[in-house]
Structures are given as C-alpha cells and as structure tokens.
Design a protein around this motif. Sequence first.
Motif, PDB file in Angstrom:
ATOM      1  N   ILE A  50       0.836  -1.195   0.000  1.00 25.88           N
ATOM      2  CA  ILE A  50       0.000   0.000   0.000  1.00 25.88           C
ATOM      3  C   ILE A  50       0.872   1.245   0.000  1.00 25.88           C
ATOM      4  O   ILE A  50       1.894   1.302   0.687  1.00 25.88           O
ATOM      5  N   VAL A  51       0.475   2.215  -0.819  1.00 24.89           N
ATOM      6  CA  VAL A  51       1.168   3.494  -0.847  1.00 24.89           C
ATOM      7  C   VAL A  51       0.622   4.317   0.316  1.00 24.89           C
ATOM      8  O   VAL A  51      -0.573   4.569   0.389  1.00 24.89           O
ATOM      9  N   ALA A  52       1.491   4.676   1.264  1.00 23.96           N
ATOM     10  CA  ALA A  52       0.998   5.335   2.473  1.00 23.96           C
ATOM     11  C   ALA A  52       1.730   6.634   2.753  1.00 23.96           C
ATOM     12  O   ALA A  52       2.953   6.670   2.806  1.00 23.96           O
ATOM     13  N   LYS A  53       0.956   7.676   2.957  1.00 25.24           N
ATOM     14  CA  LYS A  53       1.522   8.945   3.430  1.00 25.24           C
ATOM     15  C   LYS A  53       1.703   8.831   4.941  1.00 25.24           C
ATOM     16  O   LYS A  53       1.383   7.811   5.528  1.00 25.24           O
ATOM     17  N   GLY A  54       2.142   9.901   5.567  1.00 23.53           N
ATOM     18  CA  GLY A  54       2.342   9.867   7.015  1.00 23.53           C
ATOM     19  C   GLY A  54       1.079   9.506   7.769  1.00 23.53           C
ATOM     20  O   GLY A  54       1.059   8.594   8.593  1.00 23.53           O
ATOM     21  N   CYS A  55      -0.009  10.217   7.437  1.00 22.34           N
ATOM     22  CA  CYS A  55      -1.264   9.979   8.168  1.00 22.34           C
ATOM     23  C   CYS A  55      -1.810   8.590   7.880  1.00 22.34           C
ATOM     24  O   CYS A  55      -2.373   7.939   8.756  1.00 22.34           O
ATOM     25  N   VAL A 111       5.650   6.921   1.479  1.00 23.20           N
ATOM     26  CA  VAL A 111       6.128   8.017   0.634  1.00 23.20           C
ATOM     27  C   VAL A 111       6.192   9.266   1.495  1.00 23.20           C
ATOM     28  O   VAL A 111       5.281   9.550   2.252  1.00 23.20           O
ATOM     29  N   GLU A 112       7.292   9.954   1.393  1.00 23.10           N
ATOM     30  CA  GLU A 112       7.418  11.182   2.168  1.00 23.10           C
ATOM     31  C   GLU A 112       6.432  12.195   1.587  1.00 23.10           C
ATOM     32  O   GLU A 112       6.409  12.424   0.389  1.00 23.10           O
ATOM     33  N   CYS A 113       5.628  12.786   2.467  1.00 27.00           N
ATOM     34  CA  CYS A 113       4.529  13.629   1.985  1.00 27.00           C
ATOM     35  C   CYS A 113       4.813  15.079   2.326  1.00 27.00           C
ATOM     36  O   CYS A 113       5.224  15.395   3.438  1.00 27.00           O
ATOM     37  N   ASN A 114       4.600  15.961   1.372  1.00 25.44           N
ATOM     38  CA  ASN A 114       4.811  17.386   1.635  1.00 25.44           C
ATOM     39  C   ASN A 114       3.506  18.139   1.792  1.00 25.44           C
ATOM     40  O   ASN A 114       3.465  19.350   1.685  1.00 25.44           O
ATOM     41  N   GLY A 115       2.453  17.409   1.984  1.00 20.77           N
ATOM     42  CA  GLY A 115       1.135  18.052   2.064  1.00 20.77           C
ATOM     43  C   GLY A 115       0.375  17.811   0.776  1.00 20.77           C
ATOM     44  O   GLY A 115       0.984  17.612  -0.283  1.00 20.77           O
ATOM     45  N   VAL A 152       6.136  11.135   7.386  1.00 16.03           N
ATOM     46  CA  VAL A 152       6.503   9.805   6.918  1.00 16.03           C
ATOM     47  C   VAL A 152       5.825   8.805   7.843  1.00 16.03           C
ATOM     48  O   VAL A 152       5.766   9.023   9.051  1.00 16.03           O
ATOM     49  N   SER A 153       5.310   7.734   7.286  1.00 13.13           N
ATOM     50  CA  SER A 153       4.629   6.721   8.091  1.00 13.13           C
ATOM     51  C   SER A 153       5.537   6.189   9.205  1.00 13.13           C
ATOM     52  O   SER A 153       6.712   5.909   8.966  1.00 13.13           O
ATOM     53  N   PRO A 154       5.013   6.049  10.435  1.00  9.08           N
ATOM     54  CA  PRO A 154       5.858   5.560  11.534  1.00  9.08           C
ATOM     55  C   PRO A 154       6.298   4.106  11.348  1.00  9.08           C
ATOM     56  O   PRO A 154       7.314   3.705  11.892  1.00  9.08           O
ATOM     57  N   ILE A 155       5.539   3.294  10.612  1.00 11.76           N
ATOM     58  CA  ILE A 155       6.012   1.944  10.309  1.00 11.76           C
ATOM     59  C   ILE A 155       6.103   1.824   8.800  1.00 11.76           C
ATOM     60  O   ILE A 155       5.243   2.325   8.088  1.00 11.76           O
TER      61      ILE A 155
END
Lengths: 274, 141
Positions: free
Chosen positions: A72-77, A101-105, A132-135
């Motif tokens: 799964i493609v996951a942003k921080g949230c 994926v590192e997210c810039n908003g 960035v996702s914690p896991i």
Amino acid sequence: MSSPEIELRKLARNLLERKVVDLVIGYEDSEAGVRPCFIKEPGEVEKLVWNPDCRLSLVRYLRGFKEKKVGIVAKGCDGRAIVELIKENQLDRKNIFIIAVECNGVYKPVKYGSSKTRRQMAEYCEKCEVRVSPIKDYLIKSDEKALEEKIPKGDVEDLDWLSLFRKCLRCMACVRSCPFCYCTECSIEGFKPALVHRLVDPVELFTFHLIRAIHMAGRCVECGACESSCPVEIPLTRLYHELNEWFRENYGYVPGLNLEQAPPPLVFKEGEKP
Amino acid sequence: MVAWKPKIIAFTCWCSSSGVDQAGFEGFKYPANVLTVRVPCSAIVNPSIVVKALEEGADAVLLTACKPVELRKIAPSRITEARVSLLRRLLKTVGVEEERVRILWISSNEGGVFANEVSRIVEETERLGPLNLRGRMLEQP
Ligand code: SF4
Ligand code: SF4
Ligand code: SF4
C-alpha cells in the motif's frame, strides 16, 4: 514525471514480479482526477502516480484483502491509521507491505466546475507533524519542497458549528471514507431504535456530528479523508483535532505514533489512584 | 405565560440511586424538574445517549456515580469521568455551554448531598437559560 513516481513504479514492479505482494494499492490518474487503483500485474505499474492530489486515504481498502499480502502506498497519516488499526486488531502487520512516501502536504480538492487554477494546501496538512509513516517496509523520499500556499487560520471556536452541521446532507461520505469507520452496524445509521434517522429531523444533525466526533476522539489521525469527501465542505478534521488535543493533554496520547502505546483510558494499573 | 423551568435528566447508577431514594425517605426536598433514569452503572451511559438527551430537549444532563476511590481495583466511574470531560470539551467546541453536562459523586447514603447539589444545578441551569437546540438547528442563516 517526478523521481518518487519512477521509484514507486520500479518498486511495485519488483514486488509483484517477485510475488512479495499479491497486489499494490496506489493512485492512478483519471479524467475526474486522481483515484485509487489496484495493481495485480507487473505490466500495469505504469498507471501508478504520486502527486499532491493523492489525498484520499487508501487504508480503508486494506480490510477488504485480509487473507492477501498487500502493498500500500501510504503517506504519514495513512501510516498512522494503519498503526491504530493494528492496535484495534483490524489489520495484520505481516500481511501489509507499507510503501511509505514522504509527503509534503496535499492540495485541497477543487469543487466541481470551479475554474481555480491556483491550488491551496489542505488545512489539516499544516498541522501535520508526521510526514513519513511511523512503520514502513520501504521509504520513498520526496524531491520537492513543502507546498507553499497557506490558508489563513481561524480559531476553532470561532466557527459556527451549529450552522455548519445544518448544511450536512447525511450522505455518509465522511463515514464511508474514514479508515476508522469500519463498524458493520454504524450507530448513526443502523440502530433500532435509531439515534439518527436518514431523512427526518434536522436537529438530529447535531447528534450525528457529536456522536461521530466522540467515536473519532483519540483515534482520528487527521488524514482529512472525511473532510475532502464532504460535498458541503464541513471542516470536520478541525473538530476531531480538538478532541485529539484533549487526549494529548490528559493522557499524552497521540493516535498512531507507535505500536506499543495502548489507547487510553482502557488501561490503568491495578491499585492506581484516580 | 408559564415561567420556563429547565428539564434535567439524571442518569443515576445503582448505588447512587439508593442515595436518591434516601433523599426521598428522609424528606429532603429537591426540584421536581429533575427526571432520574436508573442505570446499572454510570459507565453504561454511552455519550451518544447524553447527546441524544440534549437533542430531545433536556437542558442539562447529570450523571451520578460512585466515587472512584470507593471502588476496588477497576473504577468504572473513572471511565465515566473521562467521557464526561471529553464530552464537555466537545460541547464547548461546538458552542454549547459545557455546564450542561455534569457528573456528581453520590454514595448510597448521601441523600442530603444529592438534594443540595441538584438544587444548585437547577439554579445554575436556570441561569444558563433554555438550550433550545431544535430552534438553533432550524434557524435560517
Ligand atoms: S475522521 Fe476524518 S480525518 Fe480522522 S481518520 Fe477519519 S477520515 Fe481521517
Ligand atoms: S460513526 Fe461511529 S458507529 Fe458509525 S461507523 Fe463510524 S465509528 Fe462506527
Ligand atoms: S460527508 Fe459532509 S455532508 Fe456528507 S454526511 Fe459527512 S458531514 Fe454530512
């Protein structure tokens, strides 16, 4: 094409070819804008995109593939939502391959038919501290700066919430898009006798929104999926943020940051003084 | 015109219900606009029900529960306390006075305390005025 996008496609192809995952959930472009896609064949990876319009949470779909190994493609949230759902025993960590994926908003959605070309960053992204996702199983770094365009902030108590609630259409898009609204029988919809009816009484909108806010307190990861799907643009995330602040102040708990901290107030030690 | 009187719903837990009964036999007077609903434990009162009570026309909702220190290992009243505190924060955020939801610690022998506290709460709610959610939600902007 941006370099995170190239990296994402390469990774997805690799994962599918080596059969590490059965499918990859990501975003693809369509006439109506970015939408979710489910990639099963290595040949389809060219569909995948990554840009600031990839705003809706894909976590919601994970529960549909319980027995499969899913990338799964996951942003921080989104990563935080996965953490919180693992704690709630809804997902199994070993069946998920998290492509962080590192997210810039992300951009605020444009209303249908609007001719606005300048895009604004979503308000909830400004409050975000976890880009960035914690896991994660793989990290794709971003190559861009954070989005610039800011929205002037107001105080949450300055909003007239009752008249915002009055606009609500009870379309349940907020419930349907939220990763945490997985109840098979939603107390707002399905109970008999019902607390909230679908079409009857406007005053029930108050109950609807307060009940949903209570159910989200201490769980909502402020991914904004509800708010972005809302056809009448009620800033729901701001309401849920207030309740998350209550959790932060009273228990030092922020949802989705790690797998170890159990959600309060379910835990307290034996003999602990109130 | 009949003077407006607040409607208050009190969810009383099993133990504090005996306190309420005691207020009755010992002849303590408390205002009749408090309707008590007896529940097995205060922690069974889902916050949704409290919100529903406000929606249906209650001007304030009161929960009475055992003091957490009187319970042994686990204290359901603490959960109630946390929920009430969260609910008050939510009400305040959406623009409803938080004093409309309260918790009172009443043990089974505290009829007098119940009568006094309830009279005070009725007075304070009178000062807040009617909640009138229906009117406020139906109002046209
Ligand atoms: S309530 Fe809204 S912002 Fe919070 S997790 Fe659900 S969809 Fe995301
Ligand atoms: S609103 Fe509450 S009851 Fe309904 S699906 Fe969401 S969490 Fe479940
Ligand atoms: S998405 Fe918006 S309009 Fe639809 S039910 Fe939720 S708050 Fe109401």
